[in-house]
Design an enzyme around this catalytic site. Structure first.
Site, PDB file in Angstrom:
ATOM      1  N   GLU A  54      48.196 102.638  72.924  1.00  0.00           N
ATOM      2  CA  GLU A  54      48.397 101.699  71.871  1.00  0.00           C
ATOM      3  C   GLU A  54      47.887 102.227  70.362  1.00  0.00           C
ATOM      4  OE1 GLU A  54      46.765  97.875  72.364  1.00  0.00           O
ATOM      5  OE2 GLU A  54      47.394  97.081  70.428  1.00  0.00           O
ATOM      6  N   ASP A  59      42.796  93.062  75.427  1.00  0.00           N
ATOM      7  CA  ASP A  59      42.845  91.622  74.789  1.00  0.00           C
ATOM      8  C   ASP A  59      44.265  91.280  74.807  1.00  0.00           C
ATOM      9  OD1 ASP A  59      44.245  93.225  73.051  1.00  0.00           O
ATOM     10  OD2 ASP A  59      42.795  93.077  71.511  1.00  0.00           O
ATOM     11  N   ASP A  73      46.679  90.883  72.690  1.00  0.00           N
ATOM     12  CA  ASP A  73      47.758  91.834  72.094  1.00  0.00           C
ATOM     13  C   ASP A  73      48.016  92.906  73.061  1.00  0.00           C
ATOM     14  OD1 ASP A  73      48.369  90.637  69.804  1.00  0.00           O
ATOM     15  OD2 ASP A  73      47.320  92.158  68.479  1.00  0.00           O
ATOM     16  N   ASP A 117      44.715  97.935  74.767  1.00  0.00           N
ATOM     17  CA  ASP A 117      43.421  97.123  74.913  1.00  0.00           C
ATOM     18  C   ASP A 117      43.369  95.790  75.709  1.00  0.00           C
ATOM     19  OD1 ASP A 117      42.625  98.583  72.473  1.00  0.00           O
ATOM     20  OD2 ASP A 117      43.400  97.279  71.018  1.00  0.00           O
TER      21      ASP A 117
END
Ligand code: 28F
Length: 652
Positions: A441, A516, A518, A514
């Protein structure tokens, strides 16, 4: 009957339940969630058999409020309770405490065994694997009860009072020493009960879900025709994720067929079928009420019969278009069908035992479908004309889009390096089994990964921002999206119907986002893309999730990595007590990680963690994907943050 036969039979009857507790997987396929639910299907099957043979009209299932125990009831004849003269035990006790001692009914009376695949091993298996089971029988005006623990009777069968009507009730609580997780999944049970009500028309099936405080009643007098109507309506709804977008029916009344038979050698066949605007073909098939997700000879018979009927009709009425040839796929494009057959000796094949193997069934279904569908077309000329137009359109669209698709496939062919996307940092061993592609990403994360990787074996493809949600997108839309078309080109394996894992340019494909919410969202979008448009790659076990750390924890001179909060707490508990103050760093994203760190924690095959993406339970995956990706964005993000750890368990 010879003495040897008698002895052999006797031994079978006396076989106890120890082997079931020793090797439960042999009887229910495993002790995971699927195995746990098999216990319900097992008891349910017996109630369904009683209904199928015309003795029961109602089946009631209760999921009790702790979610770990279930009661199934039918209003059939009740399991016999008379004492067996030789064994001095009730028939009920013999059925529940011995392996293969019936529970399935005497063959040769026009009954169909539901046994096949993993089903039908009997109520005794459920008893063996339950820490508590209570069987209640109403018969001849009395109620009888017997209780068991881990398959062993706690007492003799007892008359507990009078009874109105008749029937069998089985309450069971699976043994937590056998099953790591004993919580049942209410939607899984509910879906199955609904299907049962479609496949056995007229039977009233109720579900009292005390976990979610909901009651459901399923009863369908039109059986699988109702089922087809529901499927078609569902697929026509916006956001249903049907390829080609919008699966609206192209004609009003479905074709249906019901062929009953008294001869055990000829199967009972039920079929409901309709053409829709969707560009795929959707067949749900069942054998003796058991879903055959991988098809088999009955589905092959349907395809053959369907193809011949339509071709004959087109030929007879000279409706063949000029300049385009109609393929078998064109004829079936957009078809939604429910096929249910009852075979007396079903043979199941395949890893998950969900493909019918009986060769004779193919010709039997074929010769039932062809004349009947042809007759229907000839007697519904307006409908038939609409269907033929739809088929011709499919052929034209196929020829037009083939050019576009070929372009993409050609571009992605390994031969021409120049056609690969510019932002792909390829590896030296591309095309070989030991090569890996990391889909990363963002450009900055891509930069770290590019520096940190082993360039001999690891390629990096950075994707910018959010990927298109492909749940609702047609293949054309997908290929118009720059990120996804670059990805498709880099993979080289083709997309949609053209997808061939053998052409994949890498041994493995990793999604690296990541740690997280997102990042999880992007992972989910990419998994949706793979699931909808390259499912063969997942089936071939070629898709993985990389597991980057979210935390760096320094304790004294030691450094630890943690993938999430729970992981961090584990590290602190294990290594943190009494010593120097732990230093905790939370990474804001992969981009701010040093390339060396990324290598050590996430890329290096010797030290990294990786998760292989698998489809464990297809209906559940379908549900999760269409629930998640089909509706509002807030619901999506909630799933991803709430259930991030589960997503890591490859819930896809
Ligand atoms: C809650 C689950 O298990 N229902 C069942 C019957 C009825 C008969 C039966 C079952 C007899 C000789 C085995 C009754 N009367 N629901 C259920 N309902 N089993 S299981 O018989 C078992 C066989 O060998 C039944 C006359 N014949 C059969």
């Amino acid at each position: 009957m010879s003495a040897t036969t008698y002895t052999a039979k006797d031994i079978t009857v006396l076989e106890g339940l120890d082997p079931v507790r020793k090797r439960p997987g042999m009887y229910i396929g495993g002790v995971g969630t699927a195995g746990l639910h098999h216990l319900v299907w097992e008891v349910l099957d017996n109630a369904v058999d009683e209904a199928m043979n015309g003795h029961a009209t109602e089946i009631a299932v209760t999921l009790h409020d702790d979610g770990t125990s279930v009661t199934v009831t039918d209003n059939g004849r009740g399991i016999p309770v008379d004492i067996h003269p030789k064994h001095k035990k009730s028939a009920l006790e013999i059925i529940l405490t011995t392996l293969h001692a019936g529970g399935k009914f005497d063959p040769g009376h026009g009954n169909y065994k539901t046994s096949g695949g993993l089903h039908g091993v009997g109520a005794s298996v459920v008893n063996a694997l339950s820490k508590q089971l209570v069987a209640t029988v109403k018969r001849d005006g009395a109620t009888w009860e017997q209780r068991f623990k881990c398959g062993k009777p706690l007492a003799k069968i007892k008359k507990t009072g009078p009874a109105r009507g008749s029937g069998t009730t089985v309450y069971f609580h699976p043994d937590p020493t056998i099953f790591p997780k004993t919580e049942f999944d209410a939607p899984t049970i509910q879906d199955r009960l609904e299907v049962v009500s479609y496949l056995h028309k007229g039977v009233r099936v109720t579900f009292d879900d005390q976990v979610n405080k909901q009651k459901h009643t399923f009863k369908h007098d039109n059986g699988i025709v109702d089922y087809l109507n529901k499927l078609v309506a569902q697929r026509a709804a916006p956001g249903a994720g049907v390829p080609g977008g919008g699966g609206k029916p192209v004609h009003e009344t479905p074709f249906s067929l019901e062929k009953n038979s008294d001869d055990p050698a000829t199967p009972r066949i039920e079929l409901a079928l309709q053409w829709t605007e969707s560009t795929d073909e959707h067949v749900r098939s069942y054998v003796n009420g058991i879903p055959t997700g991988s098809g088999g000879t009955h589905e092959n018979g349907l395809r053959a019969g369907l193809g011949k009927a339509v071709r004959n009709y087109i030929e007879t009425h000279k409706l063949a278009p000029k300049g385009v040839t109609l393929t078998a796929d064109d004829v079936r494009e957009g078809v939604v069908a429910v096929l249910s057959v009852f075979v007396s000796d079903p043979q199941f094949q395949g890893q998950t035992k969900d493909r019918l193997h009986n060769p004779e069934v193919q010709a039997q279904v074929d010769s039932a479908v062809r004349p009947s569908l042809e007759h229907w077309l000839n007697h519904n000329r307006t409908t038939a004309e609409t269907i033929v137009n739809r088929i011709v359109l499919a052929a034209k669209a196929r020829e037009a889009s083939r050019a576009a698709q070929q372009q993409v496939t050609r571009k992605s062919a390994t031969a021409n390096r120049l056609n690969l996307p510019g932002k792909l940092s390829d590896c030296n061993s591309a095309g070989k089994d030991d090569s890996e592609l990391f889909i990363v990403e963002g450009d900055s994360a891509g930069g770290s990964a590019k520096q940190g990787r082993d360039r001999r074996h690891q390629a990096i493809l950075p994707l910018r921002g959010k990927v298109l949600n492909t749940e609702q997108a047609s293949l054309t839309k997908v290929l118009e999206n720059k990120e996804l078309s670059d990805l498709t080109t880099a993979l080289g394996c083709g997309v949609g119907k053209a997808c061939d894992p053998a052409k994949l340019r890498y041994g493995r494909v990793f999604l690296l986002a990541d740690a997280d919410s997102d990042g999880h969202h992007i992972t989910t979008l990419l998994l949706t893309f793979f699931y909808r448009h390259m499912p063969e790659l997942i089936a071939a076990g070629r898709v993985y999730l990389a597991v980057p750390p979210l935390y760096r924890i320094d304790i004294g001179k030691q450094t630890y990595w943690a993938a999430d909060d729970a992981d961090r707490d584990r590290v602190l508990k294990k290594h943190g007590d009494g010593r120097a103050n732990p230093q905790i760093t939370r990474f804001k994203g992969l981009g701010e990680m040093m390339p060396k760190t990324l290598w050590e924690t996430t890329l290096n095959p010797k030290t990294r963690r990786q998760l292989r993406v698998e489809i464990v339970d297809k209906p559940q995956t379908e549900r999760v994907i269409s629930d998640l990706m089909g509706k509002d964005a807030s619901a999506r993000l909630r799933f991803i943050t709430d259930r991030a750890d589960e997503a890591q368990e490859l819930d896809l």
